[in-house]
Design an enzyme around this catalytic site. Structure first.
Site, PDB file in Angstrom:
ATOM      1  N   ASN A   7       0.875  -1.162   0.000  1.00 26.81           N
ATOM      2  CA  ASN A   7       0.000   0.000   0.000  1.00 26.81           C
ATOM      3  C   ASN A   7       0.918   1.218   0.000  1.00 26.81           C
ATOM      4  OD1 ASN A   7      -1.750   2.057   0.522  1.00 26.81           O
ATOM      5  ND2 ASN A   7      -2.715   1.116   2.318  1.00 26.81           N
ATOM      6  N   ARG A  93      -2.563  -2.039  -3.480  1.00 30.44           N
ATOM      7  CA  ARG A  93      -3.792  -1.283  -3.248  1.00 30.44           C
ATOM      8  C   ARG A  93      -3.714  -0.038  -4.126  1.00 30.44           C
ATOM      9  NH1 ARG A  93      -5.263   2.986   1.333  1.00 30.44           N
ATOM     10  NH2 ARG A  93      -7.442   3.206   0.787  1.00 30.44           N
ATOM     11  N   HIS A 182     -12.941   2.799   0.106  1.00 36.10           N
ATOM     12  CA  HIS A 182     -12.904   1.722   1.117  1.00 36.10           C
ATOM     13  C   HIS A 182     -13.575   0.452   0.586  1.00 36.10           C
ATOM     14  CE1 HIS A 182     -13.212   5.200   4.244  1.00 36.10           C
ATOM     15  NE2 HIS A 182     -11.933   4.905   4.074  1.00 36.10           N
ATOM     16  N   ARG A 243     -12.719  15.586   8.454  1.00 39.80           N
ATOM     17  CA  ARG A 243     -13.465  15.919   7.232  1.00 39.80           C
ATOM     18  C   ARG A 243     -14.928  16.210   7.574  1.00 39.80           C
ATOM     19  NH1 ARG A 243     -11.317  10.812   3.815  1.00 39.80           N
ATOM     20  NH2 ARG A 243      -9.861  10.383   5.486  1.00 39.80           N
ATOM     21  N   GLU A 386      -8.163  -5.548   4.727  1.00 35.85           N
ATOM     22  CA  GLU A 386      -8.038  -5.207   3.308  1.00 35.85           C
ATOM     23  C   GLU A 386      -6.848  -5.924   2.678  1.00 35.85           C
ATOM     24  OE1 GLU A 386      -8.426  -1.247   4.972  1.00 35.85           O
ATOM     25  OE2 GLU A 386      -9.254  -0.610   3.051  1.00 35.85           O
TER      26      GLU A 386
END
Ligand code: AMP
Length: 401
Positions: A7, A93, A182, A243, A386
């Site tokens: 990743n 990823r 995601h 956020r 993941e």
């Protein structure tokens, strides 16, 4: 069969080496501060953090970074393989696959060209992902590489859920639509949920809540994503650590005008100064906000209430979107560990048949059902994985070569 999962972020590389035959993680780690002074690699062999090693060195770019990772895997003392050839495949990823990728793919020249084209939509992430692929091509040219996209799982979202109410020409001209992110996490926990329920995914309506520093909620019907809360960027949906989540778009020109902000400055406020941090004024980490709230801080209490309320609203909306709901899944840092926030989110969901068992809910980081016995809608905590999902996709594609 050994699969290295990478990743690659703009200044970091996270990695895990899987032995897929034995179903184990042989080593994992993270290299931080690539291209910045003080680069260092934290390497954990054999899944045992007691044997963790810290390696420092000059890492000007991803090529040197990946070489450092490979050296750690090969090292006499803390390495786990004797030869680089033992790595059968690399799974990457990749954040954005736009509308081009609804599945994972073996990387070739054509895929690379398309990845570059997708970079416009994820300028912070895709270029770093691509650099990681290029570095591997140089260092291990004979090892097949696979791209696994964060957006792929959401390519099944129907157009009525991904088209925004803007002039259609902007969709055609710039690809402005809901993409969702995601995806690998949502897909993984939805699959685990079906397994735990002992039912095929086909026939199940599941709402998956990936609540970490970034948050997204997904409606998974018959094993497919049919709606998701993140959209064109990674900012929509419930509030997140920093956020803002869903806000009225009218606020944007208003604030730009009043505060004399340029687009970059406004983006900074929406992405980095809002959410839990913005409302509470305490911090972006859920644990800090919870601690302040327990100490009586009113704005921290408000931030928690907003977080829980927005999540609850999405769960209800997605139950409506799917015409029912069989299960709710909580995952990622907050979803897996936030006992009291899960309780706050589930308050008032009883009308959907979702009744939380307060005792069963006292868990962190375990794969477990937390709804009352006999509840019509099951609630689960399912730690996401993941990397395993990327390794499985990589294995599947490479075995078919
Ligand atoms: P992630 O991005 O998945 O690593 O999740 C990071 C978020 O998980 C942060 O907001 C953390 O505060 C939150 N988190 C981690 N542990 C806990 C905990 N025990 N209780 C509540 N939130 C937690």
């Amino acid at each position: 069969m050994k699969v290295l999962v990478l990743n690659c972020g703009s200044s970091s590389i996270k990695y895990q080496l899987f032995d897929m035959t034995q179903n184990i993680v042989m080593a994992q780690g993270v290299l931080e501060r690539i291209g910045i002074n003080g680069s260092h690699l934290t390497h954990i062999p054999n899944g045992d953090s007691a044997t963790k090693v810290e390696i420092t060195g000059e890492v000007p770019d991803h090529r040197v970074g990946i070489q450092m990772v490979v050296d750690a895997l090969l090292d006499d003392k803390h390495g786990v393989i004797a030869d680089m050839d033992e790595i059968n495949a690399v799974g990457h990823r990749i954040v954005h696959g736009a509308e081009r990728f609804s599945d994972s793919f073996i990387i070739n020249d054509e895929i690379m060209k398309t990845l570059h084209e997708c970079s416009e939509l994820a300028p912070l992430h895709n270029p770093a992902n691509i650099t990681g692929v290029e570095a591997c091509s140089e260092l291990m040219p004979d090892i097949p590489q696979v791209a696994v996209f964060d957006t792929a799982f959401h390519q099944s979202v129907p157009e009525e859920a991904y088209i925004y109410g803007l002039p259609y020409r902007y969709y055609e001209k710039y690809g402005i639509r809901r993409y969702g992110f995601h995806g690998t996490s949502h897909k993984y926990v939805a699959q685990r949920c079906a397994l735990l329920m002992g039912q095929p995914e086909n026939g199940l309506k599941i709402v998956t809540c990936h609540l970490g520093n970034g948050c997204s909620i997904t409606a998974v019907k018959n094993g497919k994503s049919v709606d998701t809360s993140l959209g064109f960027g990674t900012i929509a949906g419930p509030i997140m650590g920093t956020r803002c989540g869903d806000i009225d778009p009218a606020i944007i020109p208003f604030l730009m005008d009043k505060e004399e902000l340029n687009p970059h400055e406004l983006n900074n406020i929406l992405y980095k100064e809002s959410g839990l941090l913005g409302i509470s004024g305490v911090g972006s980490d859920m644990r800090d906000v919870e601690k302040a709230a327990e100490g009586g801080n009113k704005r921290a209490q408000l931030a928690l209430k907003v977080f829980a309320y927005m999540n609850r609203k999405f769960i209800g909306a997605y139950a409506a979107a799917m015409g029912g709901i069989d299960a709710i899944v909580f995952t990622a840092g907050i979803g897996e560990n936030g006992i009291s926030i899960r309780e706050m989110i589930c308050q008032g969901l009883e009308f959907l048949g979702a009744e939380l068992d307060l005792e069963k809910n006292q868990v962190r980081g375990q794969e477990v059902e937390i709804s009352r016995d006999g509840a019509a809608t099951k609630i689960f905590v399912i730690p996401t994985n993941e990397e395993l999902m990327i390794a499985q996709d990589t294995l599947k594609l490479v075995q078919a070569l």
